[in-house]
Write an enzyme that holds these catalytic residues in place. Structure first.
Site, PDB file in Angstrom:
ATOM      1  N   CYS A   1      -5.019   5.680   5.924  1.00  0.00           N
ATOM      2  CA  CYS A   1      -4.762   4.405   5.244  1.00  0.00           C
ATOM      3  C   CYS A   1      -6.056   3.732   4.835  1.00  0.00           C
ATOM      4  O   CYS A   1      -7.006   3.697   5.602  1.00  0.00           O
ATOM      5  CB  CYS A   1      -3.968   3.478   6.152  1.00  0.00           C
ATOM      6  SG  CYS A   1      -3.659   1.884   5.374  1.00  0.00           S
TER       7      CYS A   1
ATOM      8  N   CYS B   1      -5.585  -0.623   6.660  1.00  0.00           N
ATOM      9  CA  CYS B   1      -5.902  -0.798   8.081  1.00  0.00           C
ATOM     10  C   CYS B   1      -6.732   0.395   8.525  1.00  0.00           C
ATOM     11  O   CYS B   1      -6.438   1.040   9.528  1.00  0.00           O
ATOM     12  CB  CYS B   1      -4.650  -0.962   8.920  1.00  0.00           C
ATOM     13  SG  CYS B   1      -3.344   0.187   8.518  1.00  0.00           S
TER      14      CYS B   1
ATOM     15  N   SER C   1       4.365   1.845   9.879  1.00  0.00           N
ATOM     16  CA  SER C   1       5.329   1.811   8.779  1.00  0.00           C
ATOM     17  C   SER C   1       6.351   2.926   8.863  1.00  0.00           C
ATOM     18  O   SER C   1       7.356   2.898   8.164  1.00  0.00           O
ATOM     19  CB  SER C   1       4.610   1.823   7.424  1.00  0.00           C
ATOM     20  OG  SER C   1       3.929   0.593   7.247  1.00  0.00           O
TER      21      SER C   1
ATOM     22  N   CYS D   1       0.328   5.380   5.357  1.00  0.00           N
ATOM     23  CA  CYS D   1       0.221   5.750   6.765  1.00  0.00           C
ATOM     24  C   CYS D   1       1.530   6.339   7.264  1.00  0.00           C
ATOM     25  O   CYS D   1       1.562   7.086   8.229  1.00  0.00           O
ATOM     26  CB  CYS D   1      -0.199   4.561   7.619  1.00  0.00           C
ATOM     27  SG  CYS D   1       1.097   3.402   8.037  1.00  0.00           S
TER      28      CYS D   1
ATOM     29  N   ARG E   1       0.295  -3.912  11.145  1.00  0.00           N
ATOM     30  CA  ARG E   1       1.704  -3.834  10.767  1.00  0.00           C
ATOM     31  C   ARG E   1       2.637  -3.475  11.895  1.00  0.00           C
ATOM     32  O   ARG E   1       3.843  -3.427  11.706  1.00  0.00           O
ATOM     33  CB  ARG E   1       1.871  -2.790   9.677  1.00  0.00           C
ATOM     34  CG  ARG E   1       1.226  -3.212   8.423  1.00  0.00           C
ATOM     35  CD  ARG E   1       1.028  -2.067   7.479  1.00  0.00           C
ATOM     36  NE  ARG E   1       0.402  -2.605   6.304  1.00  0.00           N
ATOM     37  CZ  ARG E   1      -0.889  -2.879   6.241  1.00  0.00           C
ATOM     38  NH1 ARG E   1      -1.676  -2.641   7.257  1.00  0.00           N
ATOM     39  NH2 ARG E   1      -1.399  -3.402   5.153  1.00  0.00           N
TER      40      ARG E   1
ATOM     41  N   CYS F   1       3.060  -0.397   4.362  1.00  0.00           N
ATOM     42  CA  CYS F   1       1.837   0.370   4.194  1.00  0.00           C
ATOM     43  C   CYS F   1       2.277   1.821   4.268  1.00  0.00           C
ATOM     44  O   CYS F   1       2.339   2.418   5.330  1.00  0.00           O
ATOM     45  CB  CYS F   1       0.872   0.036   5.306  1.00  0.00           C
ATOM     46  SG  CYS F   1      -0.719   0.833   5.109  1.00  0.00           S
TER      47      CYS F   1
ATOM     48  N   HIS G   1      -6.803   3.113  12.439  1.00  0.00           N
ATOM     49  CA  HIS G   1      -6.664   4.556  12.621  1.00  0.00           C
ATOM     50  C   HIS G   1      -7.943   5.175  13.190  1.00  0.00           C
ATOM     51  O   HIS G   1      -7.892   6.082  14.016  1.00  0.00           O
ATOM     52  CB  HIS G   1      -6.288   5.236  11.303  1.00  0.00           C
ATOM     53  CG  HIS G   1      -4.886   4.926  10.858  1.00  0.00           C
ATOM     54  ND1 HIS G   1      -3.781   5.515  11.418  1.00  0.00           N
ATOM     55  CD2 HIS G   1      -4.405   4.073   9.923  1.00  0.00           C
ATOM     56  CE1 HIS G   1      -2.682   5.048  10.851  1.00  0.00           C
ATOM     57  NE2 HIS G   1      -3.037   4.164   9.939  1.00  0.00           N
TER      58      HIS G   1
ATOM     59  N   GLU H   1       0.872  -1.164   0.000  1.00  0.00           N
ATOM     60  CA  GLU H   1       0.000   0.000   0.000  1.00  0.00           C
ATOM     61  C   GLU H   1       0.910   1.215   0.000  1.00  0.00           C
ATOM     62  O   GLU H   1       1.784   1.339   0.852  1.00  0.00           O
ATOM     63  CB  GLU H   1      -0.903  -0.031   1.229  1.00  0.00           C
ATOM     64  CG  GLU H   1      -2.072   0.911   1.115  1.00  0.00           C
ATOM     65  CD  GLU H   1      -1.619   2.334   1.125  1.00  0.00           C
ATOM     66  OE1 GLU H   1      -1.942   3.077   0.206  1.00  0.00           O
ATOM     67  OE2 GLU H   1      -0.893   2.704   2.055  1.00  0.00           O
TER      68      GLU H   1
END
Lengths: 563, 403
Positions: A64, A67, A497, A544, A474, A541, A71, A16
């Site tokens: 994001c 996920c 990330s 984010c 993650r 990802c 958030h 992502e």
């Protein structure tokens, strides 16, 4: 090492977001230098400023699209912490159920659709004998998922048509036939078949989340003070629908996902034993899935929070949020030489560009991602960190899953510090959550049957500061918020990330992606499959990870750390 | 109605005369070979006919169209996005994602699902843009940052800006679709203070696009719009924001399951209250359904499992331009805003005190759609008799004009 061969991967696909990796190879095609860069900046935290704090979750969720729920939940919790709200038990349980669906969905999609093609070769699967593949599947599971000679024959026919059509679509230009692929044609066919099955399974998990979440992606039911879906919670057909869908996903996890990891764990045992892809030696997680109605960090949780340093599994250090800093030495922001705690930072976007040929300016700034550090050290977050922390802390459920995998595959404890280990840990975590969900649904049903239908605690909007830390698929996710005059005065997210994809810091310490690539040998430098494997094992990802705090450089008060 | 059906028949006749490419069966052949039954297929055609707001008379024609198509090359480019729309596309059910990408379209480039990476991905993109020039559909997800000369987003080993890449991909496309509210109207990156100068794709490139808005766009709307192009070989009828009328022709509010409670003056006044348990209207909790044009209340989300209003939360208006700024805060009606907004002030305050007041698009003071229903527009398309030329390419109002 006079001349190093430079390999640039941009775009890194099957992730992502926008990620670029540059590695330098020596004469033996071994990675000597690695640089991780994100090439997109959006500035969502700036957008959050001056908004209604009740909207923080909906806005921050758009950090994001994968996920999304993590958030939404974390942002809402940060506002609740600022306002001193403790949500009722039903809201806690519904949030855990929604988050479990996020984790299971994320991990299934990640493994099968974003990562598995680093391990299996779909084109080679066309050479397999369907009958032998059906027999082979029994080596990894007593009742393998959707396995029969006819199934495998149909899968082959379907893919063969795509290949014959000349329109390979998403399979075009893959590194098919690469020597780093180690599976037999039959094993490739098993994974290819589950790749297609998983497309359906991920949809079912998304449906489960939509039962209480309203929609997926970007569910829309969590509110400051609780959860809005009281009607669905009280409706036995809806609760049953959620449970049934999650159980069917759990069945896929136990009959396909875990067996496929056993298959990989054996086929790629050598890579695991050699520690290929081990990265920074420090691991961190914030914990998650509260099992009690107490404010963080007092509540007992399914995931264990803590820190492991230098791969020393004999000790789990307590988590101290005051030790979190972000360093912008090599990130496209202005800031002081060394890292500062998030709320002490003065953050200004400061883009210095690329080299004229489009390469990264390696000695200067080279990424939109900052370098978060814990006590000055880079930290790996994610399922492997959680597995190591939980087992080191003596958590029985994680220990049982880990030891079972070691028994099934003949793994040594050291094998986990590897790319394969990271990938397997994610699957074990998925199984753990699948086991936990029915119990939580029972707890919810018991509450409702006793007439406890509260899903929301009213509150007064007032000035305050708060933060929320917790696990996301993650890794470690934290949101910080400051509320003044009924509006968001400052907002900050330090996300999974950012930790893992971090660039170097002022001490020259590599981020986890970068460290994990060093010493990896590439069989074919023009087809950097081994690099992709390791990067994908972190489940990148990047949307984010790309954020800014406050372009005006306004300083925010430092929060008192609870616990 | 009959007349248009006959035109479709003539177009299909023309298509039938075209020899299929060697070694490439029709979509239908491929579908059947994967175990799909004719019964399944007819159910699917029926569903798609309904989704495209076509009367039942078109059902057999939709089915026939699918048998004549070959896979349409699609190039999907991620810009300043969160991947929510790709994720949404993954959730599509009828047809499912595997059927879409293996049998219906040829998804030649999509960073999230494609196997190739780095140089191999770049090479494949260049090859497709060249080989399929004028033939592929370009789909964009995410806004285009225009600040720093576009350098807030670079893609590829040469550090090409998102702007330059989008221009390159769009220039050779048969059709350009903007998927999700970031790509259509700028979305959250463009929300105040718009730190990167983000714009929707149509506006940033100054070209006509089909806007499939929503945060994210519903999988049915993404795939339905694609199928419109696959099956009919032309652009769908569009509203003034260039959105397909079959999906965005109606207000959320008009088909809401809680509409009866609105008319009866029965409102949820606090999350989790007795009204919430009874499924009463969420208008006073800030629901923006009356200002929002989308088909959520008809098709819902995740194969009809639910949608935000069913789950007890108001609509936030995510398929409308500038909704992050114009429709917030999301937990209170617009009329309670203490500052002015593009949507006008006072109107909602009235609705707030008079429960039975029926909202109208004009009364709400928002951009009014030209047509009351999609069907009416369907029946007056700029339909090309010969069927060989795409018709209706120009949106009724360009992105520039709407300001």
């Amino acid at each position: 090492m006079a001349t190093l061969k430079r390999v640039t991967i941009d775009p890194v696909t099957r992730i992502e977001g926008h990620l670029r990796i540059e590695v330098d190879l020596d004469a033996d095609n071994v990675v000597r230098e690695a640089y991780s860069s994100s090439t997109l900046f959006r500035g969502i935290e700036l957008v959050l400023k001056n908004r209604d704090p009740r909207d923080a979750g909906l806005l921050a969720q758009r950090i994001c699209g994968v996920c999304t729920y993590s958030h939404l939940e974390r942002a809402t919790e940060a506002v609740e912490a600022a306002l001193g709200i403790q949500v009722p038990p039903n809201a806690r349980i519904l949030r855990n159920l929604l988050h479990a669906a996020t984790f299971m969905h994320d991990h299934v999609v990640h493994f099968y659709h974003l990562h598995a093609m680093d391990w299996f070769d779909p084109v080679a699967a066309l050479q397999a004998s369907p009958a032998k593949a059906a027999a082979e599947a029994l080596h990894y599971a007593d009742t393998p998922y959707n396995t029969s000679e006819a199934t495998y024959r149909a899968v082959q026919a379907r893919i063969k048509q795509v290949v014959d059509s000349g329109q390979l679509g998403p399979f075009a230009n893959g590194f098919w036939g690469h020597p780093a692929y180690r599976l037999t044609p039959e094993q490739n066919l098993i994974l290819l078949s589950h790749y297609l099955d998983a497309l359906n399974v991920q949809r079912i998990i998304a449906q489960a989340q939509a039962v209480f979440g309203g929609k997926n992606p970007h569910p829309q039911t969590v509110v400051v003070g609780g959860v809005a879906s009281v009607m669905d919670m009280e409706d036995p057909s809806r609760v049953g629908e959620f449970l049934y869908k999650m159980k069917s996903a759990g069945q896929f996890v136990s009959q396909a996902y875990l067996p496929d990891l056993r298959l990989l764990g054996q086929a790629y045992k050598e890579e695991a034993a050699a520690g290929i892809g081990n990265g920074v030696p420090n691991f961190m997680d914030y914990g998650g899935f509260p099992l009690e109605d107490l404010p963080w960090p007092q509540a007992r949780e399914l995931f264990v929070k803590g820190v492991i340093l230098n791969r020393d599994l004999s000790r789990v250090h307590p988590l101290d949020p005051a030790k979190i800093t972000e360093d912008v030495t090599h990130a496209w922001y202005q800031g002081p030489e060394k890292g500062l705690p998030p709320f002490d930072e003065e953050t200004l976007p400061h883009y210095t560009g690329l080299e004229p040929d489009g390469q990264l300016q390696r000695s200067g700034k080279y990424s939109w991602i900052k370098a978060p550090r814990y006590d000055g050290k880079p930290m790996e977050g994610g399922p492997l960190a959680r597995l190591l922390i939980a087992t080191a802390a003596g958590d029985e459920a994680f220990i049982r899953l880990k030891q079972q995998f070691e028994r099934d595959t003949g793994w040594e404890p050291s094998y986990w510090f590897s790319t394969v280990g990271r990938t397997v840990a994610r699957g074990l975590e998925t199984a753990l959550l699948a086991e936990a969900v029915p119990g939580w649904v029972n707890e919810l049903v018991e509450n409702v049957s006793r007439g406890q239908t509260e899903t929301y605690r009213p509150y007064e909007l007032k000035d305050g500061e708060g933060f929320a830390l917790g696990a996301a698929p993650r890794g470690a996710l934290g949101h910080w918020v400051k509320i003044k005059d009924g509006k968001i005065a400052g907002y900050q997210a330090v996300v999974p990330s950012t930790w893992n994809a971090s660039p170097r810091d002022h001490l020259g310490q590599l981020g986890p992606y970068e460290a994990a690539l060093i010493h990896t040998r590439l069989a074919k430098p023009d087809q950097p499959l081994e690099v992709l494997r390791t990067i994908h094992s972190f489940d990148p990802c990047i949307a984010c990870a790309v954020h800014v705090i406050d372009a005006e450089g306004q300083e925010l008060a430092q929060f008192e750390v609870r616990g | 109605m009959e007349e248009i059906a006959e035109q479709v028949d003539r177009r299909l006749d023309l298509l039938e005369q075209v020899e299929p490419q060697p070694g490439r069966g029709s979509i239908l052949d491929r579908l059947f070979s994967t175990g799909l039954t004719r019964r399944d297929f007819m159910r699917w055609s029926s569903m798609m006919t309904a989704a495209l707001m076509l009367p039942p008379i078109f059902e057999p024609r939709v089915a026939r169209a699918a048998t004549l198509s070959t896979r349409l090359p699609v190039v999907w480019i991620n810009l300043a996005d969160c991947d929510g729309n790709t994720e949404s596309l993954l959730r599509t059910a009828d047809p499912d994602f595997a059927t879409v990408i293996l049998d219906t379209i040829s998804l030649e480039y999509n960073e999230t699902v494609m196997a190739a990476a780095g140089e191999a991905a770049e090479a494949h993109l260049d090859e497709i843009l060249e080989k399929e020039r004028g033939n592929y559909v370009a789909m964009f997800e995410g806004a285009l940052p225009t600040g720093l000369g576009g350098a807030y987003l670079t893609i590829g080993s040469k550090g090409e800006t998102g702007l330059a890449l989008a221009r390159r991909v769009a220039s050779g496309a048969k059709a350009v679709m903007a998927v999700g509210t970031c790509a259509t109207f700028g979305g959250i990156p463009a929300a105040a203070p718009n730190p990167t100068g983000a714009k929707g794709v149509g506006e940033a490139l100054g070209i006509p696009v089909i806007n499939i808005s929503g945060c994210p766009a519903n999988a049915t709307n993404i795939v339905g719009t694609l199928l419109d192009v696959v099956m009919f070989g032309r652009m769908p009828a569009l509203d003034q924001y260039s959105r397909p009328l079959w999906a965005y022709g109606r207000r959320i509010h008009d088909n809401c399951e809680r509409r009866g409670h609105f008319d009866a003056g029965e409102y949820v006044l606090q999350w989790g209250d007795a009204g919430a348990e009874q499924g009463w209207c969420l208008f006073k909790m800030g629901c923006k359904g009356p200002y929002t044009f989308n088909n959520c209340s008809l098709i819902r989300w995740n194969q009809g499992t639910s949608w935000p209003i069913r789950a007890g939360h108001g609509c936030i208006g995510c398929s409308e331009p500038d909704f992050w700024d114009s429709m917030a805060p999301y937990e209170q009606p617009l009329g309670e805003k203490v500052y002015g907004s593009a949507l006008g002030i006072g109107i909602d305050a009235k609705a707030n005190t008079v429960g039975e007041w029926a909202l109208g698009a004009a009364a709400a003071g928002i951009a009014v759609h030209a047509a009351a229903t999609a069907v009416r527009n369907r029946l007056t398309p700029a339909w090309n008799e010969a069927g060989s030329e795409p018709a209706g390419q120009e949106p009724s109002v360009s992105p520039k004009e709407r300001e």
